[in-house]
Design a protein around this motif. Sequence first.
Motif: not given
Ligand SMILES: Cc1cc2nc3c(=O)[nH]c(=O)nc-3n(C[C@H](O)[C@H](O)[C@H](O)COP(=O)(O)OP(=O)(O)OC[C@H]3O[C@@H](n4cnc5c(N)ncnc54)[C@H](O)[C@@H]3O)c2cc1C
Length: 396
Positions: A13, A17, A36-38, A50, A53, A133, A286, A296, A298-300
């Motif tokens: 991914g 994160v 990462e596929p995308e 988005r 914060g 994967v 996530n 705010a 999730g990413f933090n």
């Molecule tokens: C409206 C909104 C506002 C937000 N505001 C905040 C904020 O102010 N502060 C904060 O801290 N957080 C905030 N968040 C949360 C934050 O955006 C997320 O916690 C964070 O972006 C999650 O990132 P991630 O990399 O874990 O997941 P994702 O962004 O979902 O990335 C997962 C990746 O894994 C890849 N993937 C999936 N399956 C596979 C596989 N089998 N093989 C290879 N790759 C794969 C996908 O293509 C994707 O790119 C907000 C969320 C929302 C919806």
Amino acid sequence: MTTSDVVDVVVVGGGLVGASAALSQLRAGRSVALVEPEAPTLAEAAWDERCIGLNAASIEILRELGVWQGIAAEAQPIRSTVICEAGRAGSVRFTAEEAGLEALGYNTPLRAIHSGLLVALEGTDCAMRRATVVQHRIEDSHARLMLDNGQSLQARLVMACDGTHSALRQACAIPVEAHDYGQTALVTTVDVERGHHGCAWERFTPLGPLAVLPRGETRCTVVWTQPHAATEAVAALGDDAFCAALQRAFGRRLGGFSNPGRRMRWPLRRVYARDVTAARLLLAGNAAQTLHPVAAQGFNLGLRDCATAAAVAARSEDPGSTEALRRYALLRADDRAAVARFTDQLVRLFSNQLPVLSGLRHLGLGGLAVTPAFHRSIMRQNLGLQALARLQAEAA
Ligand SMILES: Cc1cc2nc3c(=O)[nH]c(=O)nc-3n(C[C@H](O)[C@H](O)[C@H](O)COP(=O)(O)OP(=O)(O)OC[C@H]3O[C@@H](n4cnc5c(N)ncnc54)[C@H](O)[C@@H]3O)c2cc1C
């Protein structure tokens, strides 16, 4: 015949994160592959309105990763935060000054953070795989991942950063607590007539929380959460009607709203993994916990997952050993549970129209305003500083 690469850590991914995880493992001296596929390059990344914060702890981590400097120019300082409720007089204000900080946090375009991380990764030996994967298995002292392009990867540790619906989490049969909030968040940007003066607003309305956050000189990010149908209805309005509806929900504290940007929507679920490890695998971001965006966090929180995993990896001969994974799970337990609980309680308290809860809310806002100790503890949690201090003690 498939080609197979051997690395210390495979990160699955490449979202915010995953990119943070790859960079922090590299900084910890590990060889890394990122799958990462995308969107392996920023030019191909889908547009995302988005803003994140970023709290004080996250700035510190991004600085240590060497990426904050490249992001800072696009980060809007939040000097104060006001929490209020529609139809109620009370409000609570938190200020950077009382926290002894320049800013409570920085509202930062998600694209700017992602871009900063990807640019930093480009200058490293990280092996990038544009693939999905499709299978993973444990063999002796390593994990083997099969990719949909026919390649395979062998690693001592797999970091599952594959998002809310994590296929790796499911493959490892890690149980989750899941809750559908029945709400969709609409995210856009607007101009505000009177300027924002660095203040972030969180307004609880009968339909859900509405955040208006500083973005540029006179521009703000809007995160407007309502039941699905209500969000669909406002998303379909013309620009003037949309601004008028936003005005009705928010009031006139910032003057008029105008010039709305693209409107994007996210249905909101809470998904909380009961365990964050399995054989030779850990969950981060996530994939480990997907939270409502109201606080705010999730990413933090995901960034602290990555920093913790890197601190543990730096001290372990084998980063995927049972002992290293046990250490990661232990170090993450309190922080993730506390932030997830706080976020969930905030949504439920302010979503409920029962008179007794309405009274409690009023007391709650008043209590926040008048009890300095409680006020400070909420602020410390949102800044993430307690969790960062524990993390730094581990790394020392
Ligand atoms: C409206 C909104 C506002 C937000 N505001 C905040 C904020 O102010 N502060 C904060 O801290 N957080 C905030 N968040 C949360 C934050 O955006 C997320 O916690 C964070 O972006 C999650 O990132 P991630 O990399 O874990 O997941 P994702 O962004 O979902 O990335 C997962 C990746 O894994 C890849 N993937 C999936 N399956 C596979 C596989 N089998 N093989 C290879 N790759 C794969 C996908 O293509 C994707 O790119 C907000 C969320 C929302 C919806």
